[in-house]
Motif scaffolding. Structure first.
Motif, PDB file in Angstrom:
ATOM      1  N   ILE A  24      -9.796  12.430  50.752  1.00  0.00           N
ATOM      2  CA  ILE A  24      -9.878  11.495  49.606  1.00  0.00           C
ATOM      3  C   ILE A  24     -11.350  11.708  48.977  1.00  0.00           C
ATOM      4  N   ALA A  25     -12.182  11.699  49.577  1.00  0.00           N
ATOM      5  CA  ALA A  25     -13.886  11.640  49.440  1.00  0.00           C
ATOM      6  C   ALA A  25     -13.949  13.058  48.352  1.00  0.00           C
ATOM      7  N   TYR A  26     -13.233  14.017  49.146  1.00  0.00           N
ATOM      8  CA  TYR A  26     -13.360  15.435  48.731  1.00  0.00           C
ATOM      9  C   TYR A  26     -12.833  15.311  47.151  1.00  0.00           C
ATOM     10  N   ILE A  27     -11.701  14.945  47.151  1.00  0.00           N
ATOM     11  CA  ILE A  27     -10.923  14.945  45.716  1.00  0.00           C
ATOM     12  C   ILE A  27     -11.777  14.289  44.727  1.00  0.00           C
ATOM     13  N   LYS A  28     -12.290  12.927  45.039  1.00  0.00           N
ATOM     14  CA  LYS A  28     -13.022  11.986  44.023  1.00  0.00           C
ATOM     15  C   LYS A  28     -14.488  12.999  43.717  1.00  0.00           C
ATOM     16  N   LYS A  29     -14.809  13.905  44.475  1.00  0.00           N
ATOM     17  CA  LYS A  29     -16.111  14.366  44.071  1.00  0.00           C
ATOM     18  C   LYS A  29     -15.745  15.569  42.979  1.00  0.00           C
ATOM     19  N   LEU A  30     -14.633  15.996  42.757  1.00  0.00           N
ATOM     20  CA  LEU A  30     -14.317  17.359  41.976  1.00  0.00           C
ATOM     21  C   LEU A  30     -14.463  16.877  40.520  1.00  0.00           C
ATOM     22  N   ALA A  31     -15.462  17.696  40.113  1.00  0.00           N
ATOM     23  CA  ALA A  31     -15.658  17.378  38.433  1.00  0.00           C
ATOM     24  C   ALA A  31     -14.566  17.856  37.666  1.00  0.00           C
ATOM     25  N   ASN A  32     -13.963  19.099  38.100  1.00  0.00           N
ATOM     26  CA  ASN A  32     -13.008  19.973  37.548  1.00  0.00           C
ATOM     27  C   ASN A  32     -11.878  20.238  38.493  1.00  0.00           C
ATOM     28  N   PRO A  33     -11.000  19.192  39.002  1.00  0.00           N
ATOM     29  CA  PRO A  33     -10.123  19.429  40.030  1.00  0.00           C
ATOM     30  C   PRO A  33      -8.965  20.343  39.613  1.00  0.00           C
ATOM     31  N   PRO A  34      -8.505  21.107  40.670  1.00  0.00           N
ATOM     32  CA  PRO A  34      -7.271  21.956  40.519  1.00  0.00           C
ATOM     33  C   PRO A  34      -6.157  21.222  39.898  1.00  0.00           C
ATOM     34  N   SER A  35      -5.312  21.998  39.133  1.00  0.00           N
ATOM     35  CA  SER A  35      -4.254  21.351  38.268  1.00  0.00           C
ATOM     36  C   SER A  35      -3.233  21.030  39.411  1.00  0.00           C
ATOM     37  N   PRO A  90      -7.468   7.058  35.788  1.00  0.00           N
ATOM     38  CA  PRO A  90      -6.701   5.947  36.572  1.00  0.00           C
ATOM     39  C   PRO A  90      -6.313   6.549  38.048  1.00  0.00           C
ATOM     40  N   SER A  91      -6.472   8.118  38.416  1.00  0.00           N
ATOM     41  CA  SER A  91      -6.411   8.593  39.737  1.00  0.00           C
ATOM     42  C   SER A  91      -7.377   8.256  40.419  1.00  0.00           C
ATOM     43  N   LEU A  92      -8.724   8.388  39.801  1.00  0.00           N
ATOM     44  CA  LEU A  92      -9.875   8.276  40.592  1.00  0.00           C
ATOM     45  C   LEU A  92     -10.032   6.769  41.143  1.00  0.00           C
ATOM     46  N   GLY A  93      -9.478   5.857  40.068  1.00  0.00           N
ATOM     47  CA  GLY A  93      -9.594   4.327  40.263  1.00  0.00           C
ATOM     48  C   GLY A  93      -8.528   4.232  41.583  1.00  0.00           C
ATOM     49  N   LEU A  94      -7.394   4.899  41.584  1.00  0.00           N
ATOM     50  CA  LEU A  94      -6.593   4.695  42.841  1.00  0.00           C
ATOM     51  C   LEU A  94      -7.215   5.186  44.063  1.00  0.00           C
ATOM     52  N   LEU A  95      -7.820   6.268  43.949  1.00  0.00           N
ATOM     53  CA  LEU A  95      -8.573   6.910  45.080  1.00  0.00           C
ATOM     54  C   LEU A  95      -9.453   6.071  45.448  1.00  0.00           C
ATOM     55  N   ALA A  96      -9.979   5.275  44.882  1.00  0.00           N
ATOM     56  CA  ALA A  96     -11.069   4.199  45.170  1.00  0.00           C
ATOM     57  C   ALA A  96     -10.492   3.144  46.047  1.00  0.00           C
ATOM     58  N   ASP A  97      -9.284   2.730  45.961  1.00  0.00           N
ATOM     59  CA  ASP A  97      -8.426   1.862  46.660  1.00  0.00           C
ATOM     60  C   ASP A  97      -8.470   1.958  48.206  1.00  0.00           C
ATOM     61  N   LYS A  98      -9.193   1.280  48.984  1.00  0.00           N
ATOM     62  CA  LYS A  98      -9.396   1.493  50.355  1.00  0.00           C
ATOM     63  C   LYS A  98      -8.009   1.392  51.096  1.00  0.00           C
TER      64      LYS A  98
END
Length: 431
Positions: free
Chosen positions: A293-304, A338-346
């Motif tokens: 999850i931390a890896y995805i949050k760090k992506l500036a330009n995530p894959p489609s 919103p996805s980044l906010g969702l990923l921030a939910d522990k």
């Protein structure tokens, strides 16, 4: 006194030593030198009174005192050749002994001995007198028969006073045994009579009680007959009609139970298709790690593929997008923030596991099936190439869609099952 019988002769040397004692008053070489000196010292005071001083005189004094004070009694049986051979080999047994021959007891002696023995047996005078004569006659007759046996066959059968004493002892033992047996039998008989008397008394008491209770028994029998008549009438008028009603209600309850079971089995069969997919999706959620999850949050330009999966998750969770612009500058709805906010939910994983999958709004499912499930890139395999976490989330979205299809079919059946079970419980309460 030294008593020695032929039963004690374990070695013939014993008889030879006895022969020497009878002849010379001593056994040659019996004492060792030191023992001989001790004896001489012991007898010296008595010998000195007689003026005896030399060792030879002292020893002779000791032997003379032994001869004077020692009395030897030999008890030998004349039966067999052993006695004859011992007399020949040891003549002092005859020459230095006074032989007592025990002959036959006279009738007076037999009678006296029998009376003495029988007096100890607690017998009355007449019985004692008859037993004395009987024992005396038996002994005399056996003596006469032994004499005829010797005369005719030339063989001895010794009938000694000891045989007479053994006869009286055997009678005494037999009498005591029979008296003990009779006493035990008498005690058992007395106990049995006591028990019979007690039983007779109890029976008499019971008979009196029965006589006293007979009027009450007659009254009770009449009451029982009256009660049985009433029970038979109630059974025919009340119980049997109610039993027929109960049997009908029972049949209805069985029908309703069978219908409820059929609906339940049908629901379980329908759910059996979606449950494995759902369990697989929940297992996939357990594989998602914090690092993924931390890896995805760090992506500036995530894959489609990642953006597509997270967008679908936001749609299912009814998370609204924010207005933004696409690459061409046109206005669009953006789900990344919103996805980044969702990923921030522990508690994201727990939130997905406890999602109310039985009540997903039809509008949301319509969007998922028309927009995402029809997209060829929206697959767990494609998502896995982008991120392991995306794979688990993708499986979860597919599982929610599959479960919703089944749930929409099962929901009416569950309602019918609830209704059937309520009807069944209503009938059972009536029973």
């Amino acid at each position: 006194m030294f008593l020695f019988s032929d039963s004690q002769i374990k070695d013939e040397a014993f008889v030879e030593d006895i022969n020497n004692i009878l002849n010379a008053g001593e056994v040659p070489n019996m004492f060792l030198a030191d023992e001989r000196m001790q004896i001489l010292e012991a007898v010296q005071p008595a010998a000195a009174l007689l003026g005896l001083e030399s060792p030879l005189q002292l020893w002779s004094f000791f032997v003379s005192q032994c001869k004077k004070h020692l009395h030897v009694v030999l008890c030998m049986s004349p039966i067999g050749d052993a006695f004859r051979e011992r007399l020949r080999a040891n003549p002092s047994l005859v020459n230095c002994c006074t032989i007592d021959w025990f002959g036959t007891w006279p009738n007076d002696a037999l009678e006296a001995v029998a009376l003495k023995q029988l007096n100890e047996m607690e017998l009355n005078a007449s019985t004692q007198k008859m037993l004395v004569g009987l024992c005396q006659a038996m002994h005399v007759q056996v003596q006469a028969a032994s004499a005829r046996y010797l005369a005719e066959l030339g063989r001895h059968n010794y009938v000694t006073p000891a045989s007479y004493l053994e006869l009286l002892s055997a009678f005494k033992n037999l009498l005591e045994s029979k008296r003990s047996t009779n006493a035990a039998t008498r005690r058992r008989y007395a106990v049995g009579l006591g028990k019979l008397a007690g039983s007779a008394a109890q029976v008499a008491g019971m008979q009196q009680e029965l006589v006293a209770m007979q009027p009450q028994l007659i009254k009770t029998v009449a009451e029982v007959e009256e009660l049985m008549t009433k029970i038979a009438h109630d059974k025919k008028v009340v119980v049997e009609p109610k039993a027929a009603v109960v049997r009908g209600e029972e049949a209805r309850a069985q029908e309703k139970a069978a219908a409820a079971k059929a609906i339940k089995d049908e629901c379980e069969a329908d759910l059996a298709e979606a449950i494995p997919i759902l369990n697989d999706a929940l297992s996939a959620l357990d594989t998602i790690k914090e690092a993924d999850i931390a890896y995805i949050k760090k992506l500036a330009n995530p894959p489609s593929a990642i953006k597509l999966v997270l967008e679908a998750v936001c749609v299912v969770l009814d998370i609204k997008p924010v207005k933004g612009k696409d690459e061409t500058g046109k206005a669009s709805m953006d789900y990344w923030k919103p996805s980044l906010g969702l990923l921030a939910d522990k508690d994201l994983i727990g939130r997905l596991k406890t999602y109310d999958k039985d009540n997903i709004p039809p509008k949301i499912m319509a969007i998922i099936r028309s927009t995402y499930l029809t997209d060829e890139g929206f697959t767990p395999e494609n998502a896995k190439r982008a991120s392991p976490a995306a794979e688990g989330l993708c499986k979860w979205v597919h599982a929610m869609s599959s479960y919703d299809k089944v749930a929409k079919v099962v929901a009416p059946k569950k309602a019918k099952l609830t209704e059937a079970e309520a009807s069944y419980q209503e009938v059972m309460v009536g029973l």
